[in-house]
Write an enzyme that holds these catalytic residues in place. Structure first.
Site, PDB file in Angstrom:
ATOM      1  CG  HIS A  32       0.274  -0.893   2.502  1.00  0.00           C
ATOM      2  ND1 HIS A  32       1.045   0.233   2.549  1.00  0.00           N
ATOM      3  CD2 HIS A  32       0.982  -1.808   1.779  1.00  0.00           C
ATOM      4  CE1 HIS A  32       2.177   0.023   1.870  1.00  0.00           C
ATOM      5  NE2 HIS A  32       2.161  -1.213   1.398  1.00  0.00           N
ATOM      6  CG  ASP A  34       1.142  -0.508   9.927  1.00  0.00           C
ATOM      7  OD1 ASP A  34       0.831  -0.005   8.824  1.00  0.00           O
ATOM      8  OD2 ASP A  34       2.328  -0.719  10.274  1.00  0.00           O
ATOM      9  N   GLY A 133      16.505  -4.680   2.628  1.00  0.00           N
ATOM     10  CA  GLY A 133      15.627  -4.352   1.508  1.00  0.00           C
ATOM     11  C   GLY A 133      14.693  -5.483   1.113  1.00  0.00           C
ATOM     12  CG  LEU A 136      12.308 -10.319   5.407  1.00  0.00           C
ATOM     13  CD1 LEU A 136      13.315 -11.458   5.385  1.00  0.00           C
ATOM     14  CD2 LEU A 136      10.888 -10.884   5.493  1.00  0.00           C
ATOM     15  CB  SER A 137      10.975  -5.177   9.734  1.00  0.00           C
ATOM     16  OG  SER A 137       9.763  -4.986   9.110  1.00  0.00           O
ATOM     17  CB  SER A 139      15.182  -0.119   9.197  1.00  0.00           C
ATOM     18  OG  SER A 139      13.839  -0.257   8.836  1.00  0.00           O
ATOM     19  CD  GLU A 171      11.919   3.218   9.612  1.00  0.00           C
ATOM     20  OE1 GLU A 171      12.432   2.587  10.559  1.00  0.00           O
ATOM     21  OE2 GLU A 171      12.227   3.044   8.428  1.00  0.00           O
ATOM     22  CG  ASP A 183       7.577  -2.995   9.930  1.00  0.00           C
ATOM     23  OD1 ASP A 183       6.590  -3.722   9.728  1.00  0.00           O
ATOM     24  OD2 ASP A 183       8.069  -2.253   9.065  1.00  0.00           O
ATOM     25  CE1 TYR A 233       4.365   1.572   4.334  1.00  0.00           C
ATOM     26  CE2 TYR A 233       4.480   3.810   5.188  1.00  0.00           C
ATOM     27  CZ  TYR A 233       4.177   2.474   5.363  1.00  0.00           C
ATOM     28  OH  TYR A 233       3.663   2.049   6.562  1.00  0.00           O
TER      29      TYR A 233
HETATM   30  C1  GLA Z   1       6.136  -1.407   5.996  1.00  0.00           C
HETATM   31  C2  GLA Z   1       5.849  -0.450   7.140  1.00  0.00           C
HETATM   32  C3  GLA Z   1       4.754  -0.990   8.053  1.00  0.00           C
HETATM   33  C4  GLA Z   1       3.527  -1.427   7.264  1.00  0.00           C
HETATM   34  C5  GLA Z   1       3.917  -2.279   6.067  1.00  0.00           C
HETATM   35  C6  GLA Z   1       2.749  -2.568   5.165  1.00  0.00           C
HETATM   36  O1  GLA Z   1       6.694  -2.592   6.491  1.00  0.00           O
HETATM   37  O2  GLA Z   1       7.009  -0.200   7.880  1.00  0.00           O
HETATM   38  O3  GLA Z   1       4.419  -0.043   9.025  1.00  0.00           O
HETATM   39  O4  GLA Z   1       2.764  -0.318   6.882  1.00  0.00           O
HETATM   40  O5  GLA Z   1       4.943  -1.693   5.290  1.00  0.00           O
HETATM   41  O6  GLA Z   1       1.791  -3.308   5.816  1.00  0.00           O
END
Ligand code: GLA
Length: 401
Positions: A32, A34, A133, A136-137, A139, A171, A183, A233
């Site tokens: 949290h 970036d 979900g 692990l990104s 999307s 996004e 991500d 978020y």
């Molecule tokens: C998600 C967001 C990122 C980052 C993380 C937390 O993955 O997509 O940009 O903020 O949460 O570090």
């Protein structure tokens, strides 16, 4: 599993022009951070999304999500957020290419010709093995795969960083999550066995070889994603912006969280009753985490993974108690390994409210720890634990046919 090439052939009766693979990511430390202009330390992993792509001429985007067995066709123009979630990650980046003036201006070749061809639309097949979900990104990996494929298909000449920024905007506009850059950046820029220190202010980055030797990176997946994840978020982001503003009122030279000390957080926010203690807690976490990342990088440079791991546990405490983005399942998984001498570090990873914990575990102890944790997670949390022993891999790339 049938290859993405075969799926494309089956669906479109034609061979794809390109196949692109784009990985998911882990983040070692700097959570949290970036979107608060700090440093993060992500890496691309051995889980990925693959797309196969080919041109059309009728102004249509024909999308096939192989794993979901879903097909959607949309016209190339007047794209707006779609009710089917995965579609937004594709059309969101198309919209970026089509409508962001800066992006079009940065296409060095014949803009008119490219736009003309691009207007013809494309066929695309998607499949992958990034658990959805799980934090692990998946999307971001899809957005990056699509952008990278379009970049090749139409010789758009975008740099990886431009593509990361476009995927981030997609996004925001099509998925409604006001995420940071980490991500997409990690998915595109990953290198084998290297973590990447990204300065989210200047966007400069440095690769760090990850010499884990007798240790493995293991992800424990809670297999849950609480519904409030994306709204909370966005709320965290707003709380941080509010805190920054309050600090700037007293210290006008402060530009970002990078310029803020713990003392300034205490002076400006500790007794701020307009927002209760939440804004204070969020900002305290951010400033502490920023300092922790700096120290953790020094640990990495000295190959002191023990000290590095300790900081991961501290990050978890901050995320759980101050930033309040953890959940009982994540806390359980971290606490369960906290006093295990074979675990150097563990913490929740990514946005939070479910998803995975990241753990650095002695290779010889992985099996035993996994077995015990799977049993206690089932018994006490009534859920099945998923476990991924992870390797660090290269970022988004073309797959040779
Ligand atoms: C998600 C967001 C990122 C980052 C993380 C937390 O993955 O997509 O940009 O903020 O949460 O570090």
């Amino acid at each position: 599993m049938l290859s993405i090439r075969s799926h494309f052939l089956n669906h479109f009766n034609d061979a794809p022009a390109f196949i692109v693979k784009s990985p998911g990511r882990i983040n070692l430390i700097g959570e949290h951070i970036d979107y608060n202009h700090g440093f993060v330390l992500p890496a691309a992993i051995d889980k990925f999304i693959e797309v196969a792509i080919g041109k059309r001429t009728d102004g249509t985007i024909h999308m096939v999500a192989v794993d979901l067995g879903e097909t959607i066709l949309l016209p190339m123009h007047n794209l707006t957020p779609h009710a089917t979630v995965w579609v937004n990650y594709i059309i969101g980046v198309v919209d970026q290419v089509l409508n962001t003036e800066n992006n079009v201006a940065s296409i060095e070749n014949n803009v008119a010709k490219i736009k003309d061809e691009f207007n013809g639309g494309f066929n695309i097949c998607v499949q992958g093995n990034i658990p959805l979900g799980a934090g692990l990104s998946s999307s971001a990996a899809l957005e990056c795969a699509v952008l990278f494929a379009l970049n090749e298909l139409y010789s758009l000449s975008f740099t990886k960083m431009q593509m990361a920024l476009m995927a981030q905007s997609a996004e925001h506009t099509f998925a409604g999550v006001h995420c940071g850059l980490m991500d997409m950046f990690a998915s595109l820029h990953g290198e084998k066995n290297k973590a990447i220190l990204l300065d989210c202010d200047s966007l400069a980055f440095t690769y760090y070889p990850l010499a884990l030797n007798d240790y493995s990176i293991v992800l424990f997946d809670t297999q849950i994603k609480h519904a409030l994840a994306s709204s909370e978020y966005n709320t965290r982001r707003l709380e941080c912006e509010r805190g920054l503003k309050l600090i700037q009122e007293k210290y006008p030279t402060v530009k970002t969280f990078r310029d803020i000390s713990i003392e300034q957080v205490e002076t400006c926010l500790a007794s701020n009753d307009i927002n209760g203690s939440k804004v204070y807690q969020r900002c305290k976490y951010v400033v502490e985490e920023m300092q922790r990342v700096q120290l953790a990088v020094q640990d990495l440079e000295k190959s002191d993974m023990k000290a590095f791991g300790k900081k991961m546990f501290e990050t978890h405490k901050g995320l759980s108690n101050l930033y309040e983005v953890s959940c009982p399942e994540l806390d359980f998984l971290v606490e369960a390994v906290a006093n295990n001498e074979n675990v150097l570090g563990a913490r929740m990873m990514g946005g939070g409210f479910g998803g995975c914990t990241i753990n650095i575990i002695k290779k010889s102890a992985v099996e035993e720890i996994t077995k015990a944790l799977t049993a206690s997670y089932a018994q006490l949390m009534h859920k099945e634990l998923a476990v991924y022993i992870t390797s660090i891999e290269e970022g988004t790339h073309l797959v040779a046919e």
